[in-house]
Design a protein around this motif. Structure first.
Motif, PDB file in Angstrom:
ATOM      1  N   ALA A 103       0.842  -1.199   0.000  1.00 16.03           N
ATOM      2  CA  ALA A 103       0.000   0.000   0.000  1.00 16.03           C
ATOM      3  C   ALA A 103       0.880   1.254   0.000  1.00 16.03           C
ATOM      4  N   HIS A 104       1.979   1.198   0.740  1.00 15.78           N
ATOM      5  CA  HIS A 104       2.884   2.340   0.811  1.00 15.78           C
ATOM      6  C   HIS A 104       3.487   2.646  -0.568  1.00 15.78           C
ATOM      7  N   TRP A 105       3.967   1.614  -1.253  1.00 16.44           N
ATOM      8  CA  TRP A 105       4.557   1.831  -2.582  1.00 16.44           C
ATOM      9  C   TRP A 105       3.524   2.374  -3.563  1.00 16.44           C
ATOM     10  N   ALA A 106       2.286   1.884  -3.461  1.00 19.69           N
ATOM     11  CA  ALA A 106       1.241   2.394  -4.354  1.00 19.69           C
ATOM     12  C   ALA A 106       0.989   3.877  -4.091  1.00 19.69           C
ATOM     13  N   MET A 136      -5.631  -6.742   3.975  1.00 19.67           N
ATOM     14  CA  MET A 136      -5.626  -5.908   2.768  1.00 19.67           C
ATOM     15  C   MET A 136      -6.562  -4.718   2.946  1.00 19.67           C
ATOM     16  N   ALA A 137      -7.717  -4.971   3.583  1.00 20.02           N
ATOM     17  CA  ALA A 137      -8.663  -3.876   3.830  1.00 20.02           C
ATOM     18  C   ALA A 137      -8.062  -2.860   4.797  1.00 20.02           C
ATOM     19  N   GLN A 138      -7.444  -3.380   5.827  1.00 15.18           N
ATOM     20  CA  GLN A 138      -6.859  -2.521   6.863  1.00 15.18           C
ATOM     21  C   GLN A 138      -5.798  -1.586   6.288  1.00 15.18           C
ATOM     22  N   HIS A 139      -4.956  -2.127   5.395  1.00 16.24           N
ATOM     23  CA  HIS A 139      -3.854  -1.324   4.858  1.00 16.24           C
ATOM     24  C   HIS A 139      -4.186  -0.648   3.532  1.00 16.24           C
ATOM     25  N   GLY A 140      -5.336  -1.009   2.955  1.00 12.99           N
ATOM     26  CA  GLY A 140      -5.666  -0.468   1.648  1.00 12.99           C
ATOM     27  C   GLY A 140      -4.781  -1.044   0.550  1.00 12.99           C
ATOM     28  N   THR A 141      -4.498  -2.354   0.660  1.00 13.75           N
ATOM     29  CA  THR A 141      -3.640  -3.028  -0.319  1.00 13.75           C
ATOM     30  C   THR A 141      -4.459  -3.420  -1.545  1.00 13.75           C
ATOM     31  N   GLN A 142      -3.972  -3.034  -2.727  1.00 14.02           N
ATOM     32  CA  GLN A 142      -4.625  -3.474  -3.959  1.00 14.02           C
ATOM     33  C   GLN A 142      -4.330  -4.957  -4.180  1.00 14.02           C
ATOM     34  N   PRO A 265      16.588  -3.963   1.704  1.00 13.22           N
ATOM     35  CA  PRO A 265      15.623  -3.269   2.558  1.00 13.22           C
ATOM     36  C   PRO A 265      14.671  -2.429   1.708  1.00 13.22           C
ATOM     37  N   ALA A 266      13.469  -2.195   2.231  1.00 19.39           N
ATOM     38  CA  ALA A 266      12.421  -1.498   1.468  1.00 19.39           C
ATOM     39  C   ALA A 266      12.894  -0.162   0.905  1.00 19.39           C
ATOM     40  N   ASP A 267      13.640   0.610   1.690  1.00 15.83           N
ATOM     41  CA  ASP A 267      14.001   1.951   1.202  1.00 15.83           C
ATOM     42  C   ASP A 267      14.969   1.885   0.015  1.00 15.83           C
TER      43      ASP A 267
END
Ligand code: C2E
Ligand code: MG
Ligand code: MG
Ligand code: MG
Length: 290
Positions: A103-106, A136-142, A265-267
């Protein structure tokens, strides 16, 4: 003695324990500590289009660096987590982290599909699908930004059950990859019935395609089989230009391997994804193999 109290419950140190067992107990205790204290990390390894060289996805891979024991491979600690029941909590944490990151990357304008490994135990949890939907709902993940990986061996252990669970996962909109393909014993008829989106060739086969004719033949056969079923192929463990050339020659779609990048790492992955958005500069920021 330790096992007498029931599955997955380890008693304290006993002098007659084998060294291997003692080591596993220590690993278990330290893993539990790491989980409680946030000592585990999820890293992400780019998956790259063989033609074109762009990042088409990332695989989430667990990383654990123990302050005293140093880095410990998931190949060592996942079996420990499975035997001791920690895998449930660990698997939940991985799914939660991946859903949040996706969700963050989106939101950051760099959407990328994350592939998450499911353990056999997670796969058999009756509430897996509901929990995933909730996360997915909680984080707004597509849902199309999430893929779940299950090994060929696990899927074929009980193909009817696997089909049912995979259909329910697919109904959420997430896609499925069959991991470590080539190491199990898939029958073509079962494979046809499984709602999977991609086959991943195990890195043990990729490793020797340039030196072992049998492995090269197997990789070619897996690619052909996947294409017969209409599925794209991801080759794992690509370390050399020669291997990539072979995969290109045989129309493999995606590769993953140290030739491009290790799990990061994510960053660091964020920086790579951003660099791809900048025309012209991308070629200097990331190596190209097209
Ligand atoms: P896998 O799912 O087949 O993951 C691919 C493995 O290949 C990863 O090992 C990755 O780091 C490694 N790899 C990728 N490219 C190369 C390369 O070019 N050369 C070499 N030598 N290796 C490469 P890793 O991270 O040690 O993970 C090992 C296994 O542990 C994974 O195999 C997966 O089965 C399991 N695992 C890792 N993270 C998780 C997780 O979050 N949940 C579950 N259930 N299992 C996980
Ligand atoms: Mg995998
Ligand atoms: Mg694999
Ligand atoms: Mg593997």
């Amino acid at each position: 003695a330790a096992k007498g109290r029931g599955r997955g419950v380890w008693a304290a140190y006993e002098p007659h324990m084998s060294q291997a067992l003692a080591e596993k107990n220590q690993l278990h205790d330290r893993l539990k500590q790491a989980m409680d204290r946030g000592g585990l990390e999820l890293h992400y390894q780019p998956q790259v289009a063989v033609a074109g060289g762009g990042i088409v996805g990332v695989e989430a891979l667990l990383r654990w660096h123990d302050p005293e024991l140093g880095p410990i491979s998931p190949e060592r600690f996942i079996p420990v987590a499975v035997r001791s029941g920690l895998i449930q909590t660990l698997g939940d944490w991985v799914l939660d982290t991946a859903c949040r990151q996706s969700a963050h990357w989106a939101r950051a304008g760099t959407p990328v599909r994350i592939s998450v490994n499911l353990s056999a135990q997670q796969f058999r949890q009756t509430d897996l699908v509901d929990r995933l939907a909730q996360l997915m709902a909680q984080h707004g993940t597509q849902p199309d930004m999430l893929e779940l990986e299950i090994t060929e061996t696990e899927a074929m252990a009980d193909p009817d059950m696997a089909r049912e669970v995979l259909l329910r996962l697919r109904a959420l909109g997430v896609s499925i990859a069959l991991d470590d393909f080539g190491t199990g014993y898939s029958s073509l008829s079962y494979l046809r019935l499984l709602p999977v989106s991609r086959l991943k060739i195990d890195r043990e086969f990729t490793r020797h395609i340039m030196s072992r004719p049998d492995d090269a033949t197997l990789v070619r056969a897996v690619i052909a089989l996947a294409h017969t079923l209409g599925l794209p192929v991801v080759a794992e463990g690509v370390e050399t230009e020669g291997q990539l050339r072979f995969l290109r020659q045989h129309h493999c779609e995606v590769f993953q391997g140290w030739l491009y990048a290790k799990a990061l790492p994510a960053d660091e992955v964020s920086a790579m994804l951003l660099a791809e958005l900048l025309p012209g500069e991308a070629d200097e920021a990331t190596p190209r193999y097209a």
